[in-house]
Design a protein around this motif. Structure first.
Motif, PDB file in Angstrom:
ATOM      1  N   ALA A  56      19.656 -15.132  44.379  1.00 47.54           N
ATOM      2  CA  ALA A  56      18.813 -14.028  43.919  1.00 47.54           C
ATOM      3  C   ALA A  56      18.565 -14.103  42.415  1.00 47.54           C
ATOM      4  N   ILE A  57      19.537 -14.605  41.666  1.00 51.28           N
ATOM      5  CA  ILE A  57      19.374 -14.725  40.213  1.00 51.28           C
ATOM      6  C   ILE A  57      18.325 -15.785  39.879  1.00 51.28           C
ATOM      7  N   TYR A  58      18.398 -16.929  40.577  1.00 53.27           N
ATOM      8  CA  TYR A  58      17.411 -17.979  40.351  1.00 53.27           C
ATOM      9  C   TYR A  58      16.009 -17.466  40.637  1.00 53.27           C
ATOM     10  N   VAL A  59      15.887 -16.690  41.706  1.00 52.03           N
ATOM     11  CA  VAL A  59      14.570 -16.190  42.086  1.00 52.03           C
ATOM     12  C   VAL A  59      14.115 -15.112  41.115  1.00 52.03           C
ATOM     13  N   ALA A  69      18.512 -15.212  50.549  1.00 54.18           N
ATOM     14  CA  ALA A  69      19.734 -14.524  50.138  1.00 54.18           C
ATOM     15  C   ALA A  69      20.139 -13.528  51.207  1.00 54.18           C
ATOM     16  N   GLY A  70      21.449 -13.316  51.316  1.00 52.89           N
ATOM     17  CA  GLY A  70      21.937 -12.356  52.288  1.00 52.89           C
ATOM     18  C   GLY A  70      21.642 -10.937  51.827  1.00 52.89           C
ATOM     19  N   LYS A  71      21.411 -10.044  52.786  1.00 50.26           N
ATOM     20  CA  LYS A  71      21.111  -8.650  52.442  1.00 50.26           C
ATOM     21  C   LYS A  71      22.281  -8.010  51.698  1.00 50.26           C
ATOM     22  N   LEU A  75      21.730  -5.888  48.372  1.00 50.33           N
ATOM     23  CA  LEU A  75      22.145  -4.489  48.274  1.00 50.33           C
ATOM     24  C   LEU A  75      23.120  -4.278  47.115  1.00 50.33           C
ATOM     25  N   GLU A  76      23.977  -5.248  46.876  1.00 53.44           N
ATOM     26  CA  GLU A  76      24.987  -5.097  45.831  1.00 53.44           C
ATOM     27  C   GLU A  76      24.401  -5.262  44.437  1.00 53.44           C
ATOM     28  N   ASP A 118      29.405  -1.681  44.626  1.00 55.61           N
ATOM     29  CA  ASP A 118      28.228  -0.813  44.630  1.00 55.61           C
ATOM     30  C   ASP A 118      27.881  -0.320  46.026  1.00 55.61           C
ATOM     31  N   ILE A 119      27.969  -1.231  46.991  1.00 57.42           N
ATOM     32  CA  ILE A 119      27.674  -0.855  48.373  1.00 57.42           C
ATOM     33  C   ILE A 119      28.692   0.175  48.833  1.00 57.42           C
TER      34      ILE A 119
END
Lengths: 206, 283
Positions: A56-59, A69-71, A75-76, A118-119
């Protein structure tokens, strides 16, 4: 040319299979070795193997145009990306688990061990339940066994790890699966390519 | 003495070019004070990107802030009924990647009776100063609010282009699907706008689209703060992973600060340009 970040491991290999089927093959990708970047100019794709929690960071930062990426990660960490598809693979759930027979008397602050603070916080805030979050990095199941925490919030697949350790699922927090994410700026300039990829993935995997 | 502009970095050069552009169009320079009273921001938390603000106590014991935002100050300094067209070049202080950063912003605000077409055209020209190829994304919170009934979950899905978590909401799905060139999208939007009594929003989008050459209609630009309740726009240039320009109409903020009248503006985030020219715009 689309830059695609794949999570290293079984999920990434499975997703690569889906993409290859959809016309985005780059056979080198599955070869043994330490290479991390693979390109197939004809198909207009470049693949990178990335640590799953980093996709997610790369994207988000545009190093990749799209990624998987996993949900749970989404979410976190709530990266600012588009979530274009649920790939319906890597299916599992985020759940609250505890020692068999555990009941929450509600009398004191619930101690929650988790990799996903966070979740966990959002979930219990929604219940108005006061909690003490213990952030751990792995082997979360150990925490309630050793009395470090009352419950855990963790990813559950078959549940066999929990059962083997005398734990059980108390309730489900949210279903998890692999999602296709895209960089918001890349979408503005590569919308045709990205839309086509989402469409072909959807068609091939129905 | 001959000025050698090559000593300027891209951010500085861009700031100069933008300021000339805005001055040329008749906007007056607004100079901010270095510090604002913290109260201004604590009473308008929702308008800010982040609640985290650098504060200090000044010599008279007042709680002051290093400004996280410029628009609030400009609205505050405008008298009721006053019409203003101003530009600014200021530093703002915001949290980013776990610590505070000083960010460079050049922007434009039109308070009173803003000419939307003029501002949108100016936004696009600003993008043109930065890169030949650029995209101005046009969105409208009025339409999004009416179609979703203000449902935050639906608004979030629209913001993420997330069709699969929408549930049974065909009109919200339509807002996600309708993304692309204004000539194609605007006619398709009409039935939806009529259904939700949002023809005013549609005509504002039409005005904006006509004023720009490289715009796309795309509702993934959402704002749930209650301040930006109308036209929203964001600007992108190749090679930069996020928006370099952000703007919209913020009548909601004007009301909150006790002003009648409309307001519209945009800001350019010069620090986003740092990576431009390093590797060439595209891969």
């Amino acid at each position: 040319m689309l830059n695609i970040a794949l999570p290293k491991g079984r999920l990434g290999e499975r997703v690569y299979g889906m993409l290859a089927l959809a016309g985005y093959e780059c056979p080198e990708v599955l070869e043994e070795g330490r290479k991390l970047v693979f390109e197939n100019k004809e198909r207009g794709v470049r693949y990178f193997w990335v640590k799953p929690s980093d996709v997610a960071i790369y994207v988000e930062r545009g190093a990749a145009d799209v990624g998987v990426a996993g949900k749970d990660i989404l979410l976190e960490y709530k990266p600012r990306v588009y979530e274009l598809a649920d790939l319906r693979t890597g299916v599992c759930r985020m759940a609250v688990a505890a020692k068999k027979g555990f009941t929450d008397s509600g009398e004191h602050t619930l101690r929650v061990a988790t990799k996903f603070p966070d979740i966990a916080r959002s979930f219990y805030e929604g219940r108005g339940r006061d909690i003490d979050v213990i952030k751990l990095n792995g082997a979360i199941e150990l925490a309630p066994i050793l009395g470090l925490s009352d419950v855990i919030v963790d990813i559950v697949e078959t549940g066999s790890t929990l059962r083997e350790n005398g734990l059980e699922v108390v309730e489900e927090v949210v279903p998890i699966s692999a999602r296709l994410v895209a960089n918001r700026a890349a979408y503005m300039f590569k919308r045709g390519e990205i839309d086509a990829l989402v469409k072909r993935l959807g068609e091939c995997n129905d | 003495m001959n000025l050698d502009l090559s000593v300027l970095d891209l951010g500085e050069l861009t700031a100069l070019r933008l300021r000339s552009l805005y001055a040329e169009k008749g906007y007056r320079r607004f100079r901010m004070m270095k510090f604002e009273e913290y109260d201004l921001y604590s009473h308008n938390k929702d308008f800010l990107v982040s609640e985290n603000i650098i504060t200090f106590t000044d010599v008279t014991g007042r709680l002051m802030a290093l400004k996280p935002d410029v628009t609030l100050s400009i609205v505050k300094s405008a008298r009721e009924g006053e019409k203003r067209r101003v530009y600014y070049n200021e530093s703002v202080y915001r949290p980013a990647s776990g610590s505070f950063r000083e960010l460079s912003q050049v922007g434009v605000e039109a308070i009173g009776e803003p000419d939307a077409a003029e501002i949108v055209a100016l936004a696009e020209q600003s993008l043109g100063v930065m890169a030949q190829r650029h995209v101005l994304q046009l969105s409208h919170m009025g339409l999004i609010d009416r179609v979703t009934g203000g449902d935050r979950r639906l608004i979030r899905c629209i913001g993420e282009k997330n069709l699969h978590e929408l549930g049974d909401n065909p009109d919200a799905a339509r807002l996600i699907a309708l993304s692309g060139a204004p000539d194609e999208i605007l006619p398709e939007l009409r039935p939806l706008a009529e259904k939700y009594g949002a023809i005013d929003a549609l005509s504002e989008l039409e005005t904006a689209a006509k004023a720009a050459e490289s715009s796309v209609i795309d509702f993934s630009d959402v704002s749930d703060t209650g301040y930006y309740t109308g036209l929203l726009f964001k600007g992108f240039v190749p090679g930069v992973p996020g928006f370099v320009l952000s703007g919209g109409s913020y009548d909601g903020l004007m009301r909150k600060m006790g002003r009648s009248g409309s307001a519209m503006g945009f800001a350019v985030y010069l620090d986003m340009l740092e990576r431009l020219g390093e590797e060439g715009a595209e891969c």
